[in-house]
Design a protein around this motif. Sequence first.
Motif, PDB file in Angstrom:
ATOM      1  N   PRO A  15      28.554 -23.371  18.879  1.00 43.70           N
ATOM      2  CA  PRO A  15      29.196 -22.144  19.369  1.00 43.70           C
ATOM      3  C   PRO A  15      30.631 -22.050  18.880  1.00 43.70           C
ATOM      4  O   PRO A  15      31.309 -23.053  18.675  1.00 43.70           O
ATOM      5  N   GLN A  16      31.093 -20.813  18.717  1.00 44.82           N
ATOM      6  CA  GLN A  16      32.452 -20.592  18.262  1.00 44.82           C
ATOM      7  C   GLN A  16      33.420 -20.702  19.442  1.00 44.82           C
ATOM      8  O   GLN A  16      33.150 -20.186  20.526  1.00 44.82           O
ATOM      9  N   PRO A  17      34.550 -21.382  19.272  1.00 40.85           N
ATOM     10  CA  PRO A  17      35.510 -21.490  20.389  1.00 40.85           C
ATOM     11  C   PRO A  17      36.181 -20.160  20.684  1.00 40.85           C
ATOM     12  O   PRO A  17      36.251 -19.278  19.831  1.00 40.85           O
ATOM     13  N   GLY A  18      36.673 -20.043  21.923  1.00 36.83           N
ATOM     14  CA  GLY A  18      37.396 -18.850  22.320  1.00 36.83           C
ATOM     15  C   GLY A  18      36.479 -17.795  22.900  1.00 36.83           C
ATOM     16  O   GLY A  18      35.257 -17.954  22.953  1.00 36.83           O
ATOM     17  N   PRO A  19      37.054 -16.680  23.366  1.00 38.95           N
ATOM     18  CA  PRO A  19      36.261 -15.578  23.914  1.00 38.95           C
ATOM     19  C   PRO A  19      35.256 -15.063  22.900  1.00 38.95           C
ATOM     20  O   PRO A  19      35.460 -15.136  21.686  1.00 38.95           O
ATOM     21  N   LEU A  20      34.156 -14.533  23.421  1.00 38.69           N
ATOM     22  CA  LEU A  20      33.076 -14.076  22.552  1.00 38.69           C
ATOM     23  C   LEU A  20      33.430 -12.737  21.922  1.00 38.69           C
ATOM     24  O   LEU A  20      33.917 -11.818  22.601  1.00 38.69           O
ATOM     25  N   ASP A  21      33.205 -12.633  20.609  1.00 36.96           N
ATOM     26  CA  ASP A  21      33.419 -11.358  19.934  1.00 36.96           C
ATOM     27  C   ASP A  21      32.425 -10.322  20.442  1.00 36.96           C
ATOM     28  O   ASP A  21      31.310 -10.647  20.871  1.00 36.96           O
ATOM     29  N   ARG A  22      32.818  -9.059  20.347  1.00 33.14           N
ATOM     30  CA  ARG A  22      31.989  -8.002  20.918  1.00 33.14           C
ATOM     31  C   ARG A  22      30.671  -7.822  20.179  1.00 33.14           C
ATOM     32  O   ARG A  22      29.709  -7.315  20.752  1.00 33.14           O
ATOM     33  N   ASP A  23      30.608  -8.179  18.901  1.00 39.99           N
ATOM     34  CA  ASP A  23      29.386  -7.953  18.137  1.00 39.99           C
ATOM     35  C   ASP A  23      28.467  -9.161  18.100  1.00 39.99           C
ATOM     36  O   ASP A  23      27.469  -9.159  17.383  1.00 39.99           O
ATOM     37  N   VAL A  24      28.778 -10.227  18.845  1.00 42.14           N
ATOM     38  CA  VAL A  24      27.918 -11.414  18.869  1.00 42.14           C
ATOM     39  C   VAL A  24      26.717 -11.139  19.779  1.00 42.14           C
ATOM     40  O   VAL A  24      26.895 -10.809  20.956  1.00 42.14           O
ATOM     41  N   PRO A  25      25.485 -11.253  19.280  1.00 40.73           N
ATOM     42  CA  PRO A  25      24.314 -10.926  20.110  1.00 40.73           C
ATOM     43  C   PRO A  25      23.973 -12.049  21.083  1.00 40.73           C
ATOM     44  O   PRO A  25      24.170 -13.230  20.800  1.00 40.73           O
ATOM     45  N   LEU A  26      23.458 -11.636  22.252  1.00 44.02           N
ATOM     46  CA  LEU A  26      22.957 -12.553  23.267  1.00 44.02           C
ATOM     47  C   LEU A  26      21.457 -12.320  23.440  1.00 44.02           C
ATOM     48  O   LEU A  26      20.982 -11.189  23.337  1.00 44.02           O
ATOM     49  N   ARG A  27      20.740 -13.391  23.700  1.00 43.98           N
ATOM     50  CA  ARG A  27      19.293 -13.296  23.914  1.00 43.98           C
ATOM     51  C   ARG A  27      18.991 -13.492  25.399  1.00 43.98           C
ATOM     52  O   ARG A  27      19.492 -14.430  26.018  1.00 43.98           O
ATOM     53  N   ARG A  28      18.160 -12.611  25.952  1.00 46.78           N
ATOM     54  CA  ARG A  28      17.741 -12.738  27.352  1.00 46.78           C
ATOM     55  C   ARG A  28      16.768 -13.913  27.441  1.00 46.78           C
ATOM     56  O   ARG A  28      15.621 -13.851  27.008  1.00 46.78           O
ATOM     57  N   ALA A  29      17.240 -15.022  28.025  1.00 51.23           N
ATOM     58  CA  ALA A  29      16.460 -16.262  28.060  1.00 51.23           C
ATOM     59  C   ALA A  29      15.705 -16.460  29.363  1.00 51.23           C
ATOM     60  O   ALA A  29      14.697 -17.168  29.386  1.00 51.23           O
ATOM     61  N   ALA A  30      16.184 -15.869  30.477  1.00 51.45           N
ATOM     62  CA  ALA A  30      15.510 -16.055  31.766  1.00 51.45           C
ATOM     63  C   ALA A  30      15.831 -14.873  32.649  1.00 51.45           C
ATOM     64  O   ALA A  30      16.911 -14.270  32.558  1.00 51.45           O
ATOM     65  N   TYR A  31      14.861 -14.540  33.528  1.00 53.15           N
ATOM     66  CA  TYR A  31      15.043 -13.435  34.474  1.00 53.15           C
ATOM     67  C   TYR A  31      14.211 -13.744  35.700  1.00 53.15           C
ATOM     68  O   TYR A  31      13.065 -14.217  35.589  1.00 53.15           O
ATOM     69  N   GLY A  32      14.780 -13.490  36.877  1.00 53.39           N
ATOM     70  CA  GLY A  32      14.067 -13.754  38.108  1.00 53.39           C
ATOM     71  C   GLY A  32      14.310 -12.684  39.137  1.00 53.39           C
ATOM     72  O   GLY A  32      15.431 -12.191  39.276  1.00 53.39           O
ATOM     73  N   GLY A  33      13.242 -12.289  39.878  1.00 49.12           N
ATOM     74  CA  GLY A  33      13.360 -11.318  40.938  1.00 49.12           C
ATOM     75  C   GLY A  33      13.389  -9.899  40.410  1.00 49.12           C
ATOM     76  O   GLY A  33      13.457  -9.636  39.209  1.00 49.12           O
ATOM     77  N   GLY A  34      13.312  -8.934  41.330  1.00 49.28           N
ATOM     78  CA  GLY A  34      13.432  -7.536  40.953  1.00 49.28           C
ATOM     79  C   GLY A  34      12.202  -7.013  40.243  1.00 49.28           C
ATOM     80  O   GLY A  34      11.162  -7.679  40.129  1.00 49.28           O
ATOM     81  N   SER A  35      12.319  -5.789  39.751  1.00 46.80           N
ATOM     82  CA  SER A  35      11.239  -5.142  39.029  1.00 46.80           C
ATOM     83  C   SER A  35      11.450  -5.350  37.530  1.00 46.80           C
ATOM     84  O   SER A  35      11.976  -6.372  37.109  1.00 46.80           O
TER      85      SER A  35
END
Length: 771
Positions: free
Chosen positions: A262-282
């Motif tokens: 991972p790159q140090p420092g705050p995350l740049d706005r264009d760096v993609p994130l992957r939804r790895a887990a989700y619990g509850g809700g619809s």
Amino acid sequence: MADAPLMVVDGTGVVTGWSRSAEQRFGPATAEALGLHVMDVLAQEGERGGEGTSEGLRLAPLAGEGWGVWTAGEGEDALGRALLDVMFTQAHIRVHVLDPDLRLLRISDPSADPDTDETARLRGRPFREVCAFEEPERMEAYVREVLRTGVPGVERRFRAAAEGRPGGRRTLSLTAFRLQEGHGTRQDGHSTVLGVSVSVVDVTERVQRQVRDEALAAVRDSVGRTLDVEATCRDLAEALVPGYADVGAVEVVDNVLRGENPQPGPLDRDVPLRRAAYGGGSEPAHPLGDVRAVPSGTPYQRALSDLRVRVVPLDDITWADADPARARSVREIGAHSLLLAPLTLRGAVLGLVSLYRCGDSEPFTEADIPVVEAMASRTALGIDNARRYVHEYTIASALQRRLLPQSPVVQPAVETHHLLIPGGGAGCWFDTVALSGARTALVVGEVAESGIHAATTMGQLRTVVQALAALDLEPDELLARLYDTAGRLAQERAQLPASDPLHREPLTATCAYAVYDPFTETCTVASAGHPAPLVVTTDGAASFVEVPQGPPLGTLDREPVAAVTFPVREGSLIALHSAALSRHAEPRSGALRQALSRTDRPLRDLCDTIAYALPDSPDLRGAALLLARTHAMPDDRYAAWELPYDKTAPATARRLTSKTLAGWHVNGDTGDATELIVSELVTNAVRYGSPPVELRLILDRGLTCEIRDGSTTAPYMKYAGAVDEGGRGLFIISQLASLWGTRYAAEGKTVWSEQAIPEEAEDDGDADAGV
């Protein structure tokens, strides 16, 4: 009148019961007082100068035999009234006095006189309405049980609506005591039930603190147990939902999932994130596996920018235009509170945790931030450990793939294909080596290590096997030399510094080496601690080859390794496999055996069928299978003659070679070079060897010339001088041929050479031979 008597006396005045209050007032302990006469007790009190006298006592008959002595007088009543006043005006516990119908009679107020406006306003109302219980029936059943039995109920918890806090709830702890007159002192043995006293304590903060502590303990117990990034995220979601949060989502930087740093420092706005887990809700706003950058102007992006855990109220979603999909999902699940925690480690961002509370759940508060920070820190450490493993595994897998054959070796007498089950520690390897005389070596091995160390050891062993195979050694002889090489590698490992991980991990490996000869249609195999190969004939019969197993490579045991030769009918399958596949290769019921029941299918399809039939077991990850289908050497691809053992042999050999090459459409420079090679080899065999002398030409991946004679004397190359008349034969051969060498047998030796065939000649030969 007090609840219990000071003492109990029988009809003659002898003390039969003694209380702690009597000890404090009269002096004697229980053991000393029992058996005394009541007048003696009073006399002793007078002698001690006690303030109490017989005038301060009251005598009344008990329900059973005897009499009870109670303290009486104005002072007693005043003390009781004072105690009640304190309980109802100064105690921090809310006390409710209810009648037998559970209607309010009196309520304590620590800030005012007991007869307050609140008491006047609420007197006569049902208790269930006073505190707004969520389950009034359960609460009333609890209080009525105390009324019925007289057994106090202590600290029973009930939920109630929060006062002045929409969307929140309180947790109230109730302690109930039955109120009765006389406590069984009436002559008829009964007491009058007056009502019940219920003390109410708001333990909401205590419960919330307990929920936070339990959630943190669940995260510490479950997160970080696996070296899988997505599994670590799922463990976090399962630990927090629904016990701590109603809905939770964990998103990880996409590069981190692939094992990158991972790159140090705050995350740049264009760096993609992957939804790895989700619990509850619809249905979530973004499904699992969705990859996207976090929109700017949202609290999610703010958390990834300042790396701060924050509580975000959701009563007014001012950022809905920046992320309409997520805002719509928030409204659908009825969330009123959001807690965001960036996953950071050593200043680098790994991901983001989003927790929601919905409906009537208690909103998140600032008190949740330190606990969630600890959870995020634990999760980030687990993700980073998994990322490091993924990084090393990716390197080891790539290294292993590079060290293994990239494509099956095409040969006229044997076709091969392999199956490598992904995963595991990259310790299994295989190889197919083309040998002289159109023979093929089939090799499979396994290293008892994992990761990069296994891949490097595997590459070392494979390189050694290929080098030894070029010497035309028999399988048992090759493994004997492989034992020596593995022993030297083990010694080098033992000499490493004690801090090196390899120093503590001994080298242990296995290997099976088989050689198939298409002319004799036999296979010779030897094993160094490796499972025996499975042979399936064209009619579907399957059996293991009975091969004596030698000790594993790298061990101190050095026993002779025996090779076994067995016939192989044309079209049979030879399956060499790693140890993990042994129990699936049982000749009768194994999954490997069942998949190989139809031997006429293409090898690629058979390997696919095997992969589908094997279970998804961690033990099989990284397992390897080398599958070979045998064929006899086609008649139009070779020619063999026995030559006369005299000086006419070279000329005869040149004539036979020229005629055969013409039929194979091999002419020009290749034909001339072949005739010269044959002439030199036959001349050496007649001059230095012994009969019989045989010539064999083989057209497969190249053009092979073999001269066999009955002598075991090894030829060697020497460099003749400028005026020497001989000694140039093998030197000439080495210049004309791509490869040359000597292999030995019990009845003599074979000197061979191999030439590359120009593409035009090879194509013509193939067309004419019908291949």
